[in-house]
Design a protein around this motif. Sequence first.
Motif, PDB file in Angstrom:
ATOM      1  N   TYR A 199       0.864  -1.180   0.000  1.00 14.52           N
ATOM      2  CA  TYR A 199       0.000   0.000   0.000  1.00 14.52           C
ATOM      3  C   TYR A 199       0.905   1.237   0.000  1.00 14.52           C
ATOM      4  CZ  TYR A 199      -3.773   3.068   1.710  1.00 14.52           C
ATOM      5  OH  TYR A 199      -4.696   4.061   1.857  1.00 14.52           O
ATOM      6  N   PRO A 200       0.938   2.015  -1.101  1.00 15.62           N
ATOM      7  CA  PRO A 200       1.958   3.065  -1.244  1.00 15.62           C
ATOM      8  C   PRO A 200       2.132   4.014  -0.042  1.00 15.62           C
ATOM      9  CG  PRO A 200       0.812   2.762  -3.309  1.00 15.62           C
ATOM     10  CD  PRO A 200       0.091   1.897  -2.296  1.00 15.62           C
ATOM     11  N   PRO A 201       1.051   4.537   0.560  1.00 12.95           N
ATOM     12  CA  PRO A 201       1.294   5.447   1.694  1.00 12.95           C
ATOM     13  C   PRO A 201       2.011   4.759   2.862  1.00 12.95           C
ATOM     14  CG  PRO A 201      -0.989   5.604   0.949  1.00 12.95           C
ATOM     15  CD  PRO A 201      -0.381   4.426   0.254  1.00 12.95           C
ATOM     16  N   HIS A 202       1.639   3.498   3.131  1.00 13.02           N
ATOM     17  CA  HIS A 202       2.305   2.767   4.213  1.00 13.02           C
ATOM     18  C   HIS A 202       3.734   2.410   3.837  1.00 13.02           C
ATOM     19  CE1 HIS A 202      -1.254   2.774   6.381  1.00 13.02           C
ATOM     20  NE2 HIS A 202      -1.666   1.525   6.269  1.00 13.02           N
ATOM     21  N   LEU A 203       3.937   2.126   2.561  1.00 15.14           N
ATOM     22  CA  LEU A 203       5.271   1.763   2.095  1.00 15.14           C
ATOM     23  C   LEU A 203       6.240   2.919   2.330  1.00 15.14           C
ATOM     24  CD1 LEU A 203       6.923  -0.448   0.765  1.00 15.14           C
ATOM     25  CD2 LEU A 203       6.275   0.466  -1.463  1.00 15.14           C
ATOM     26  N   ALA A 204       5.809   4.139   1.992  1.00 22.22           N
ATOM     27  CA  ALA A 204       6.645   5.321   2.214  1.00 22.22           C
ATOM     28  C   ALA A 204       6.972   5.451   3.700  1.00 22.22           C
ATOM     29  CB  ALA A 204       5.919   6.573   1.715  1.00 22.22           C
ATOM     30  N   GLU A 205       5.972   5.136   4.536  1.00 25.16           N
ATOM     31  CA  GLU A 205       6.137   5.268   5.978  1.00 25.16           C
ATOM     32  C   GLU A 205       7.135   4.250   6.528  1.00 25.16           C
ATOM     33  OE1 GLU A 205       2.104   6.255   7.584  1.00 25.16           O
ATOM     34  OE2 GLU A 205       2.720   4.741   9.052  1.00 25.16           O
ATOM     35  N   ILE A 206       6.966   2.971   6.131  1.00 27.28           N
ATOM     36  CA  ILE A 206       7.850   1.962   6.718  1.00 27.28           C
ATOM     37  C   ILE A 206       9.270   2.058   6.156  1.00 27.28           C
ATOM     38  CG2 ILE A 206       5.965   0.387   7.357  1.00 27.28           C
ATOM     39  CD1 ILE A 206       6.899  -1.524   5.166  1.00 27.28           C
ATOM     40  N   LYS A 207       9.412   2.641   4.966  1.00 27.24           N
ATOM     41  CA  LYS A 207      10.758   2.863   4.420  1.00 27.24           C
ATOM     42  C   LYS A 207      11.490   3.935   5.230  1.00 27.24           C
ATOM     43  CE  LYS A 207      10.526   1.728  -0.496  1.00 27.24           C
ATOM     44  NZ  LYS A 207      10.334   2.315  -1.844  1.00 27.24           N
ATOM     45  N   ALA A 208      10.731   4.956   5.662  1.00 26.92           N
ATOM     46  CA  ALA A 208      11.334   6.075   6.387  1.00 26.92           C
ATOM     47  C   ALA A 208      11.592   5.724   7.852  1.00 26.92           C
ATOM     48  CB  ALA A 208      10.431   7.307   6.298  1.00 26.92           C
ATOM     49  N   LEU A 209      10.919   4.667   8.323  1.00 23.73           N
ATOM     50  CA  LEU A 209      10.947   4.323   9.750  1.00 23.73           C
ATOM     51  C   LEU A 209      12.097   3.381  10.072  1.00 23.73           C
ATOM     52  CD1 LEU A 209       9.075   4.718  12.269  1.00 23.73           C
ATOM     53  CD2 LEU A 209       7.966   2.581  11.617  1.00 23.73           C
ATOM     54  N   THR A 210      13.093   3.872  10.845  1.00 22.85           N
ATOM     55  CA  THR A 210      14.220   2.992  11.165  1.00 22.85           C
ATOM     56  C   THR A 210      14.265   2.601  12.630  1.00 22.85           C
ATOM     57  OG1 THR A 210      15.638   4.935  11.368  1.00 22.85           O
ATOM     58  CG2 THR A 210      15.674   3.765   9.255  1.00 22.85           C
ATOM     59  N   PHE A 211      13.392   3.219  13.445  1.00 24.88           N
ATOM     60  CA  PHE A 211      13.266   2.818  14.849  1.00 24.88           C
ATOM     61  C   PHE A 211      11.880   3.226  15.312  1.00 24.88           C
ATOM     62  CE2 PHE A 211      13.439   3.717  19.423  1.00 24.88           C
ATOM     63  CZ  PHE A 211      13.944   2.520  19.896  1.00 24.88           C
ATOM     64  N   ASP A 212      11.260   2.390  16.157  1.00 20.00           N
ATOM     65  CA  ASP A 212       9.929   2.737  16.663  1.00 20.00           C
ATOM     66  C   ASP A 212       9.672   1.969  17.955  1.00 20.00           C
ATOM     67  OD1 ASP A 212       7.308   3.511  17.051  1.00 20.00           O
ATOM     68  OD2 ASP A 212       6.537   2.620  15.212  1.00 20.00           O
ATOM     69  N   GLU A 226       4.697   6.999  21.552  1.00 26.27           N
ATOM     70  CA  GLU A 226       5.552   6.354  20.575  1.00 26.27           C
ATOM     71  C   GLU A 226       6.745   7.273  20.335  1.00 26.27           C
ATOM     72  OE1 GLU A 226       3.224   5.975  17.048  1.00 26.27           O
ATOM     73  OE2 GLU A 226       4.458   4.368  16.234  1.00 26.27           O
ATOM     74  N   ILE A 227       7.921   6.681  20.293  1.00 26.13           N
ATOM     75  CA  ILE A 227       9.083   7.465  19.851  1.00 26.13           C
ATOM     76  C   ILE A 227       9.695   6.739  18.667  1.00 26.13           C
ATOM     77  CG2 ILE A 227      10.615   6.482  21.664  1.00 26.13           C
ATOM     78  CD1 ILE A 227      11.969   9.400  21.485  1.00 26.13           C
ATOM     79  N   MET A 228       9.838   7.475  17.581  1.00 31.56           N
ATOM     80  CA  MET A 228      10.302   6.806  16.365  1.00 31.56           C
ATOM     81  C   MET A 228      11.290   7.674  15.594  1.00 31.56           C
ATOM     82  SD  MET A 228       6.683   7.023  14.448  1.00 31.56           S
ATOM     83  CE  MET A 228       5.674   8.471  14.570  1.00 31.56           C
ATOM     84  N   ARG A 229      12.121   6.989  14.818  1.00 35.20           N
ATOM     85  CA  ARG A 229      13.047   7.723  13.953  1.00 35.20           C
ATOM     86  C   ARG A 229      12.515   7.637  12.529  1.00 35.20           C
ATOM     87  NH1 ARG A 229      18.240   9.608  14.749  1.00 35.20           N
ATOM     88  NH2 ARG A 229      18.595   8.329  16.604  1.00 35.20           N
ATOM     89  N   LEU A 230      12.142   8.814  12.018  1.00 36.19           N
ATOM     90  CA  LEU A 230      11.604   8.920  10.664  1.00 36.19           C
ATOM     91  C   LEU A 230      12.590   9.751   9.859  1.00 36.19           C
ATOM     92  CD1 LEU A 230       7.814   9.879  11.011  1.00 36.19           C
ATOM     93  CD2 LEU A 230       8.723   7.890   9.824  1.00 36.19           C
ATOM     94  N   ASN A 231      13.163   9.167   8.825  1.00 38.36           N
ATOM     95  CA  ASN A 231      14.143   9.925   8.022  1.00 38.36           C
ATOM     96  C   ASN A 231      15.168  10.614   8.913  1.00 38.36           C
ATOM     97  OD1 ASN A 231      13.079   9.257   5.552  1.00 38.36           O
ATOM     98  ND2 ASN A 231      11.946  11.158   5.303  1.00 38.36           N
TER      99      ASN A 231
END
Length: 196
Positions: free
Chosen positions: A51-64, A81-86
């Motif tokens: 699903y493209p919107p989720h794909l962009a999200e999980i690609k950018a997400l390296t920690f959560d 939630e604390i996450m590293r996005l890009n």
Amino acid sequence: MLATLTLLLGLPLALATEPPTCAPLVPITFDNTTVPRLLGQWFYIAGATRYPPHLAEIKALTFDAFSFFPGSHEDELNITEIMRLNETCVVKNSKIQVLHQNSTLVHVDSNQVASMATLIQSDKDLLILNEINIDSPTLSLSARTPNVSKEHMEEFKAHLHCLGFTEEDVFYTSREDACPLPGEKTDEDDTDPQLG
Ligand SMILES: *[C@@H]1O[C@H](CO)[C@@H](O)[C@H](O)[C@H]1NC(C)=O
Ligand SMILES: *[C@@H]1O[C@H](CO)[C@@H](O)[C@H](O)[C@H]1NC(C)=O
Ligand SMILES: *[C@@H]1O[C@H](CO)[C@@H](O)[C@H](O)[C@H]1NC(C)=O
Ligand SMILES: *[C@@H]1O[C@H](CO)[C@@H](O)[C@H](O)[C@H]1NC(C)=O
Ligand SMILES: *[C@@H]1O[C@H](CO)[C@@H](O)[C@H](O)[C@H]1NC(C)=O
């Protein structure tokens, strides 16, 4: 002609060496132990989606890292939630509505339904979410610890394989990208961050 014959003869053999039938994704039927089991700290480990919107999200997400705690109602859980996005660490608050009547979790972010998911039966220290409100399969793996055993990862990958995902479709978080958890002493060797 000969090639066709080889192909025809070879096919049953090739099928026979395939792994046995895929284990179905068995959703958990909620009961009064479900919410207590969800409470506390979790780490998102990996996910796959088409699903493209989720794909962009999980690609950018390296920690959560996320934590469920009781919300304003019995069937509501708040999430921090604390996450590293890009590259950037971001803190987010949202909530989960627990629909007991059909064993569904509804993720509400900024008063909007962000996603709906069922929980897939697995080890008690794993959280496998299967998103249901979109056409394409979306599966994610979270755990009580920032890494999981090889066996648990293989089990998750087997599910993904059965859904038609390949290794290239799977995105992982990385411990090197960890953000400091709220209240965590950064100079402490925290080998077991499990809270509950
Ligand atoms: C949970 O439900 C079971 C049966 O549905 C019941 O026996 C048990 O007492 C309940 N436990 C709590 C803590 O409500
Ligand atoms: C849960 O989050 C809501 C906002 O979504 C907030 O109004 C409420 O106070 C929170 N509850 C707790 C127990 O922190
Ligand atoms: C992360 O970066 C990519 C590529 O630069 C961009 O397309 C995407 O929108 C960014 N995502 C977020 C959540 O910042
Ligand atoms: C559960 O109910 C909600 C709202 O009625 C619905 O949107 C959702 O798709 C249902 N979940 C399942 C697994 O059917
Ligand atoms: C996570 O990694 C640490 C360090 O590499 C290891 O000691 C531990 O056994 C791993 N945990 C699991 C559940 O595999």
